[in-house]
Design a protein around this motif. Structure first.
Motif, PDB file in Angstrom:
ATOM      1  N   ASP A   5      96.292  53.920  52.363  1.00 37.07           N
ATOM      2  CA  ASP A   5      95.698  55.165  51.866  1.00 37.07           C
ATOM      3  C   ASP A   5      95.233  55.986  53.070  1.00 37.07           C
ATOM      4  O   ASP A   5      94.484  55.495  53.902  1.00 37.07           O
ATOM      5  CB  ASP A   5      94.524  54.831  50.935  1.00 37.07           C
ATOM      6  N   HIS A   7      93.430  58.903  53.306  1.00 35.78           N
ATOM      7  CA  HIS A   7      92.199  59.705  53.398  1.00 35.78           C
ATOM      8  C   HIS A   7      91.122  59.259  52.427  1.00 35.78           C
ATOM      9  O   HIS A   7      91.347  59.208  51.220  1.00 35.78           O
ATOM     10  CB  HIS A   7      92.493  61.190  53.151  1.00 35.78           C
ATOM     11  N   SER A 169      96.032  69.284  56.422  1.00 41.78           N
ATOM     12  CA  SER A 169      95.314  69.494  55.155  1.00 41.78           C
ATOM     13  C   SER A 169      94.059  70.302  55.524  1.00 41.78           C
ATOM     14  O   SER A 169      93.404  69.972  56.509  1.00 41.78           O
ATOM     15  CB  SER A 169      94.909  68.159  54.526  1.00 41.78           C
ATOM     16  N   HIS A 191      95.966  64.762  52.840  1.00 44.96           N
ATOM     17  CA  HIS A 191      95.577  64.793  51.421  1.00 44.96           C
ATOM     18  C   HIS A 191      95.798  66.182  50.833  1.00 44.96           C
ATOM     19  O   HIS A 191      94.895  66.990  50.715  1.00 44.96           O
ATOM     20  CB  HIS A 191      94.143  64.293  51.209  1.00 44.96           C
ATOM     21  N   THR A 222      97.577  63.537  46.964  1.00 48.01           N
ATOM     22  CA  THR A 222      96.162  63.237  46.775  1.00 48.01           C
ATOM     23  C   THR A 222      95.769  63.202  45.306  1.00 48.01           C
ATOM     24  O   THR A 222      96.424  63.804  44.459  1.00 48.01           O
ATOM     25  CB  THR A 222      95.302  64.238  47.588  1.00 48.01           C
ATOM     26  N   GLY A 259      97.027  59.901  49.985  1.00 48.11           N
ATOM     27  CA  GLY A 259      95.730  60.120  50.631  1.00 48.11           C
ATOM     28  C   GLY A 259      94.750  60.498  49.528  1.00 48.11           C
ATOM     29  O   GLY A 259      94.583  61.653  49.182  1.00 48.11           O
ATOM     30  N   SER A 260      94.104  59.480  48.967  1.00 49.68           N
ATOM     31  CA  SER A 260      93.391  59.633  47.697  1.00 49.68           C
ATOM     32  C   SER A 260      92.279  60.685  47.694  1.00 49.68           C
ATOM     33  O   SER A 260      92.070  61.378  46.723  1.00 49.68           O
ATOM     34  CB  SER A 260      92.777  58.289  47.308  1.00 49.68           C
ATOM     35  N   ASP A 261      91.544  60.788  48.798  1.00 46.01           N
ATOM     36  CA  ASP A 261      90.288  61.552  48.867  1.00 46.01           C
ATOM     37  C   ASP A 261      89.165  60.867  48.083  1.00 46.01           C
ATOM     38  O   ASP A 261      88.192  61.510  47.686  1.00 46.01           O
ATOM     39  CB  ASP A 261      90.458  63.012  48.390  1.00 46.01           C
TER      40      ASP A 261
END
Ligand code: ZN
Length: 318
Positions: A5, A7, A169, A191, A222, A259-261
């Protein structure tokens, strides 16, 4: 299935709340248990300095870096990924890893020596801006939509030289295109989703996606609901599929990662609320796509990129 992942913002939460525990705190999306449950072998941890807590400073960058070192690494929870030759060990899946990025250079106070120190201290990815303007560039929400400052351009040159990988981003559109001219190595969007599917300024236009694919960069799709669908009432994991389709249709099936955040959001996709849900997400993807592609998106595309672009440990840099 192993997961990378690209972020999360849990360091900011740990910094704000000294009582929070990476091992036990249920108030954190990203914690040791959720990483284990989702089989996240590598998590990129962003250092983000919110202006809510006063002027961003290098001291605060160091404070979050120290927090990462003392609370996540020295406790034995995670290994610190800094070098290319460590990727083999990440792939083996025997332990969990963390990698540091800086989300906006506001805290570097316009001092290029601090950029160098960040590299020495193990930060490997850098976004020029968050949403607003700073000494280096305009962020994507800055109305005038400017690009890079002269000092921002100097910073990019230094990052090229040091081996710091840039992250677009949050960067303005003008800044994005200037950067494509300046960088000597591919950049990433850690993300962001596809603007063609959900027209939010934080998402990437088809042209931007094509440019990242052409340079062999990476796009971390994201899980921020309002970057997935206009109507955020009940966003489902499946709502990400059109974003995947869009990037694939532009040639990017080997360039997608996630990149989930997590810990940077206060609304979640139902069924994708924390890293513990990654295996369910992988199984959903397997219903639509061949396993080889899904493995690419879950970890291999990110690991291949890191294997090519993280610095080699023995390289001496001046
Ligand atoms: Zn962000």
């Amino acid at each position: 299935m192993k997961v990378v992942d690209f972020h999360c913002d849990v360091l900011s939460k740990l910094w704000k709340n000294p009582e929070a525990s990476f091992e036990r705190c249920p108030g954190l999306d990203v914690n040791l248990q959720s990483m284990e449950k989702g089989d996240v072998v590598l998590q990129v941890f962003a250092i983000f300095l919110s202006e809510h807590y006063g002027q961003p400073s290098f001291e605060r960058v160091i404070a979050q870096l120290e927090l990462f070192r003392t609370r996540l690494i020295e406790t034995g929870n995670l290994q610190w990924l800094k070098w290319r030759d460590q990727i083999e060990d990440v792939r083996s899946g025997k332990s969990r890893w963390g990698l540091l990025s800086l989300e906006g250079v506001d805290g570097l106070e316009g001092d290029l020596f601090y950029v160098r120190l960040c590299y020495e201290f193990g930060i490997r990815f850098m976004g020029l801006t968050w949403n607003h303007v700073n000494w280096a560039a305009d962020g994507v929400m800055e109305k005038r939509g400017g690009g890079l400052t002269n000092k921002g351009r100097e910073m990019v040159e230094l990052c090229n030289k040091l081996g710091i990988i840039l992250d677009v981003s949050h960067l303005s559109v003008a800044g994005f295109w200037e950067l494509t001219e300046l960088v000597s190595r591919p950049f990433i969007a850690s993300h962001s989703n596809a603007y063609g599917v959900c027209p939010h300024p934080r998402n990437l236009s088809d042209e931007q996606i094509r440019a990242i694919v052409a340079m062999d960069g990476r796009i971390g799709l994201t899980f921020v609901p309002w970057f997935i669908r206009d109507d955020t009432a009940s966003v489902q994991p499946e709502d990400l599929l059109p974003h995947i389709e869009r990037v694939c249709s532009l040639g990017g099936e080997r360039h997608i990662m996630f990149g989930s955040d997590f810990d940077g959001i206060d609304q979640w996709v139902k069924g994708l609320e924390n890293p513990g849900k990654y295996q369910e997400w992988g199984n959903k993807l397997l219903k639509h796509y061949p396993e080889e592609l899904v493995r690419g998106w879950m970890s291999e595309n990110a690991l291949n990129f890191l294997e090519q672009h993280l610095p080699e440990q023995q390289e001496s840099r001046s």
